[in-house]
Scaffold this active site. Structure first.
Site, short mmCIF file in Angstrom:
data_model
loop_
_atom_site.label_atom_id
_atom_site.label_comp_id
_atom_site.label_asym_id
_atom_site.label_seq_id
_atom_site.Cartn_x
_atom_site.Cartn_y
_atom_site.Cartn_z
N TYR A 25 0.84 -1.20 0.00
CA TYR A 25 0.00 0.00 0.00
C TYR A 25 0.88 1.25 0.00
O TYR A 25 0.64 2.19 -0.76
CB TYR A 25 -0.92 -0.01 1.23
CG TYR A 25 -1.69 1.27 1.44
CD1 TYR A 25 -2.77 1.59 0.63
CD2 TYR A 25 -1.33 2.17 2.45
CE1 TYR A 25 -3.48 2.78 0.81
CE2 TYR A 25 -2.02 3.35 2.64
CZ TYR A 25 -3.10 3.64 1.82
OH TYR A 25 -3.79 4.82 2.00
N GLU A 47 -11.75 6.18 5.01
CA GLU A 47 -11.12 7.05 6.01
C GLU A 47 -12.10 7.34 7.14
O GLU A 47 -11.71 7.45 8.30
CB GLU A 47 -10.64 8.35 5.37
CG GLU A 47 -9.43 8.21 4.47
CD GLU A 47 -8.14 7.88 5.21
OE1 GLU A 47 -8.15 7.82 6.45
OE2 GLU A 47 -7.12 7.66 4.55
N TRP A 55 -5.12 2.44 10.28
CA TRP A 55 -5.40 2.24 8.86
C TRP A 55 -5.18 0.78 8.45
O TRP A 55 -5.90 0.25 7.61
CB TRP A 55 -4.55 3.16 8.00
CG TRP A 55 -4.74 2.88 6.54
CD1 TRP A 55 -3.83 2.41 5.64
CD2 TRP A 55 -5.96 3.03 5.79
NE1 TRP A 55 -4.40 2.25 4.40
CE2 TRP A 55 -5.71 2.62 4.46
CE3 TRP A 55 -7.25 3.46 6.13
CZ2 TRP A 55 -6.69 2.65 3.48
CZ3 TRP A 55 -8.23 3.48 5.15
CH2 TRP A 55 -7.95 3.08 3.83
#
Length: 205
Positions: A25, A47, A55
């Site tokens: 990522y 988000e 995350w």
């Protein structure tokens, strides 16, 4: 000399060690500027789900989120009913937070309303500073959690009817989508992202 200098380059420390999903990522997505409507909408929703969580938790569940939310097709999500909310709340693959689930549905409706006058991409880039911001931080502790620009973007999103888009969430979104380059200067991704940002033309409404 170049070889020795290159060997010193390390990924941003938030990636950690030993998680290939997080590393991929970081190396392929984080900080890359783009104007893909579906991806921007997906990232905005995810988000929001991240609020109060890490995350990596959301990233590990991203495929499940895509399945649960019809691959983030805003038109389909906007038509969700209480039965869909119940379905999502029973889905162990995603974050089962009713407020966030309901906010995702409202955000889809806000997105469709916004789209009557301009694209989501142009709106986000317009209120996210108008052009990519390339920072040159040397240490992770220098990177802010929010900025004046993320406050402005947050306010604009809220006025447009979006939820779970506070200034910290807005800044994380900006970092992820290349509106701002917060790769540390010794990170091997700083320069490539900076070059992409240099040549990227933000969309206009």
């Amino acid at each position: 000399m170049a070889v020795r200098e290159a060997a010193k380059l390390e990924r941003c420390p938030w990636v950690g060690i030993g998680d290939p999903l997080y590393a991929r990522y970081h190396d392929e997505e984080w900080g890359v500027p783009h104007a893909d409507e579906r991806r921007l909408f997906e990232k905005l929703i995810l988000e929001g789900f991240q609020a109060g969580l890490s995350w990596i938790t959301i990233l590990r569940k991203r495929d499940a989120f895509r399945r649960a939310f019809d691959d983030f097709d805003a038109e389909r999500i906007a038509r969700y009913t209480p039965r869909d909310v119940a379905r999502l709340m029973a889905d162990e693959g995603i974050v089962r937070n009713r407020l966030k689930v309901e906010a995702a549905i409202e955000n889809a409706r806000a997105y469709l309303s916004l789209r009557e006058t301009q694209t989501l991409a142009s709106f986000l880039w317009q209120h996210g500073g108008g052009k990519p911001i390339v920072n040159h931080y040397a240490a992770f502790g220098e990177v802010p959690a929010e900025t004046a620009t993320s406050h402005a973007l947050s306010k604009a999103l809220k006025r447009a009817g979006f939820r779970f888009v506070g200034p910290t969430t807005a800044y994380a979104f900006m970092q992820a989508t290349g509106m701002v380059n917060d790769h540390l200067i010794d990170c091997p991704r700083h320069a490539p992202c900076a070059e992409m940002q240099r040549t990227f033309t933000p969309p206009r409404s």
